[in-house]
Enzyme design. Sequence first.
Site, PDB file in Angstrom:
ATOM      1  N   GLY A   1      -1.814   1.265  -1.472  1.00  0.00           N
ATOM      2  CA  GLY A   1      -2.116   1.210  -2.899  1.00  0.00           C
ATOM      3  C   GLY A   1      -2.758  -0.098  -3.276  1.00  0.00           C
ATOM      4  N   GLY A   2      -2.971  -0.269  -4.579  1.00  0.00           N
ATOM      5  CA  GLY A   2      -3.611  -1.476  -5.052  1.00  0.00           C
ATOM      6  C   GLY A   2      -2.749  -2.703  -4.899  1.00  0.00           C
TER       7      GLY A   2
ATOM      8  N   GLY B   1      -0.109  -2.947  -2.355  1.00  0.00           N
ATOM      9  CA  GLY B   1       0.478  -3.157  -1.045  1.00  0.00           C
ATOM     10  C   GLY B   1       0.417  -1.936  -0.150  1.00  0.00           C
ATOM     11  CG  LEU B   2      -0.542  -2.307   3.698  1.00  0.00           C
ATOM     12  CD1 LEU B   2      -0.572  -2.937   5.077  1.00  0.00           C
ATOM     13  CD2 LEU B   2      -1.691  -1.337   3.542  1.00  0.00           C
ATOM     14  CB  VAL B   3       3.586   2.835   1.076  1.00  0.00           C
ATOM     15  CG1 VAL B   3       4.917   3.574   0.978  1.00  0.00           C
ATOM     16  CG2 VAL B   3       3.190   2.286  -0.286  1.00  0.00           C
TER      17      VAL B   3
ATOM     18  CE  LYS C   1       3.031  -0.151  -2.920  1.00  0.00           C
ATOM     19  NZ  LYS C   1       2.338   0.355  -4.111  1.00  0.00           N
TER      20      LYS C   1
ATOM     21  CG  ASP D   1      -2.737   2.269 -10.292  1.00  0.00           C
ATOM     22  OD1 ASP D   1      -3.739   2.915 -10.676  1.00  0.00           O
ATOM     23  OD2 ASP D   1      -2.565   1.952  -9.108  1.00  0.00           O
TER      24      ASP D   1
END
Length: 994
Positions: free
Chosen positions: A703-704, A706-708, A722, A821
Amino acid sequence: MNHIKRNNNMMKFDNLKLQATSICLIMMVSLASSAKRDVGVLLEVKRRQLKGYDNELDDWLDSARNAPCSWTGISCQEGTNEVVSIDLSSFNLYGEFPADFCRISTLRNLNLSNNSLFGTLNSSAFSLCSHLVSLNISLNYFVGFLPELQTTLINLTSLDVSYNNFTGEFPSSFGYSLPEIQLLHLEGNLFNGSIPGFFSNLTTLTHLIFCFNDLFPSQLPSDIGRLTKLESLDARSTNLIGPIPNSIGGLVSIKLLDFSSNNLSGKVPGTIGNLKNAENIQLFSNGLSGELPDTFRNLTLLTWFDASENNLSGRIPESLASLDLLSFNLNDNSLEGAIPEVVASNPNLHEFKVFNNKLTGSIPFDLGLNSELVHFDVSMNNLEGPLPQKLCYKKQLQVLIIFGNKISGNFPEVYGECSTLSRVRMQDNEMLGKIPDAFWSISGIEHLEMSNNHLQGSIPPSIVDAELLKQLLISGNDFSGALPDVICNLRMMAIVDISRNRFSGQLPSCIGNLKKLLKFDGQENELHGEIPKQIGSMSELTELNLSHNQLSGNIPRVLGSMPVLTYLDLSRNSLSGRVPVELLKLNLNKFNVSDNKLEGEIPSGFDKSVYWSSFNGNPGLCSSGIRGLSSCTKAKPASFYMVAVLSVLAVILLGSLIWLFIKARAFRNKMRRSWKITSFHQGRFNEHDLLSALIEENLIGKGGSGLVYRVRFKNGQTVAAKRLFGVHKKPESEESFSSEVETLGKIRHGNIVKLLFSCIGDDFRVLVYEYIENGSLGDVLHGEKGGVLLDWPTRFSIAVGAAQGLAYLHHDCVPSIIHRDVKSNNILLDEDYRPKVADFGLARILEKDLEDDPIMSRVAGSYGYIAPEYAYTMKVTEKSDVYSFGVLLLELISGKRPNDSSFGENKDIVKFVTESTASYSDRASDYEPKINGYSNFDQLVDPRIDPSPYDYAEIKKVLDLAVSCTSALPADRPSMRRVVELLKEKTRPVSFRK
């Protein structure tokens, strides 16, 4: 003897005083006892049945002076101190209906509206409250059937149960158990029975409101005219069918009559002319046919009449046209013929709207001479002839809309004196000649649209006086000359379209002053000179089209620094030099520099197939990766020495990697020791297991912020972790971050993803959420799970659940949380396809830490969902979330991404729908656009839904709401709380897949 008589009289007087004193004492004791009893009842209800109130009831203390009459929400009878009214509206209460309030025998008025009360009502509750005069439980969450009345409520004059979740039939006992009822509000529920005949028995009614219920298709009672005292009858959106009964003429007291948005058929009865007190008659969005009766002459109080969106035919009745109307609206019918001259004689006509019909002939010459016209709309007809000279004769005209006709002749000089104009749309006509200079300079005009006519002349310097101008749309004419420099002073300008004219000269170098400009289209003109470098300072510009001109010089490198530019077309000019590598910084949906004189090697980032045609017609360009272009000169083979140097570098690189591996392992061990874990739910979590699982093979999303990753702990629990981007912990920000995360961790709502715990380390922050099995709505609609069939009831349930989650963040969290978002990828679906809002609050948490990060200093949403005001304010509010949610509704209806190519070039889903309803945006009821006007509706609905007739009608209503949510002006959008109410009042009960 006289003395004895005098003594007897004195004794009698003393006895009377004693008796009076005794009576007063008895009354005082009685009143005190009554007050004490009422205090006990109220405190017991507060203790046992009232929950969730804030501090409003803190003064409910038995020790308070003059209790309970001094308490908040309590009103007493003056002199007796008897409790007669309880008003706890909007107190944030929850729980079941507090029927014990009615144990106060003197209570007459009970108002519990706009709370969160729930559960069912039973007959005993109503029986206990039989002494009430008014009962208001609107805007709550009551469910089930409205109970039959076992007791005749002889005192009840007002009953309001609107905007709940009641279902089933209207109770038949209402027809004989409410002998004095005057106000009956049943609107905004889930009633699904038939329209009852007993309505006609309630002859004391003055207000009968049952709109926005999905009733079984049924007709109005044939004897509805018996309600001679009725002043308001509102039956909007209730599945009315059949004809309007002739007895309607018996409603001689009616002021408001609203049958809009139903399926009524047949002719409008002539007896409508008997409604001599009517002020507002709404018949739009039905299937009425035939001619309107010429019986309106007696309706002398009528100010609003709307019969749009029917199948009416014939001419406008002269008796209607001659009334003192404020609003005259016959839009979207099958009206034919000319506008009658009698319309021009109406002295109080403020609004004249007949758009989307088949009217021919010319507009009456004297229209406006006797009327204080404010809003004039005759768009989308076959009108011809000149534009009347006197529409603005009274100097009140604000809106002039005539587009889509065959209106010809010169634009009247006198309109330059119409200083009240704010909105003009006259595109797609046959007007010619020059626009008067005074018209360009009207100070209050905001929207000026004159495209596709035969207009000539130039834009005069006097346009600088139009200081509120936001949209200048004059494409497809024969305008010429240079753009005046003073246009740079129009600081409110958002859209400029001067395309397909004969404008010449250079673009003003001051154009960078237009800081709010979103779109500039200057294609197909005769502009020359260089593109001003100052254009790079237009930080809000999303679209720049200068194609088909005579521009020369280099492409300015500063274009690459424009933060939101997504559309750049410079094709068919005489631009030279190289393609700036800085353009690779842009996130372009449209890019075209073909047919210029560019040369040199194309930057390697443009070698994607989507850009191949963007460079055609530039013989001097070369690229090794773009098909159709010559390859650039190949480099010579590497020498022996170069190979040796590369070998040495490889050894150094290998050693560096080994060193980095050792350092990374040490860093990981240090990180494990320095992490701080904050848990918000019960459970044991091991930071070592979490850290070791944050690897690429467990990556499930990006996502805008971070990484999940999907992480499965040894105890079998699966979570979503996240890892936040670009976070550098500062001592002064750690406390703020922890506080914000703690706020999110306390959120408890069924439609919001749970934050389980957080991990904060040196330069490392992880938020761990519950894992949602079915992934995101975006995956289901568009991704790998696109094969999952979501029928319309499921999609609607997802919409309601997501709306409730956002409403909770906006209205129930303290402080309120703006998501920033909202998109389908942030709506997760559990095993029953119940939606859960994810990624909420992160933007606000990250913003302070990211102020110095040039890439992540703003977290403003995702392309296609971003509200238009962000482009010129850089501020996100609750209404920005509402806009994004409106896009989400359109996505659920269409099954397409917001920027799907099927909507056409340079169009997103909002623009596609907006253009489909362009002529509807100016109707009086802007808050609720009418769906029959969506010319591309069938094209918009996802074919995978295969809607039933019920679904089809419901989709239309949800689409209306989506259009309202995506209004260009934030003030025109509803709040998320109102969105939830509108979804509930217009549609089916929520039910999730099992």
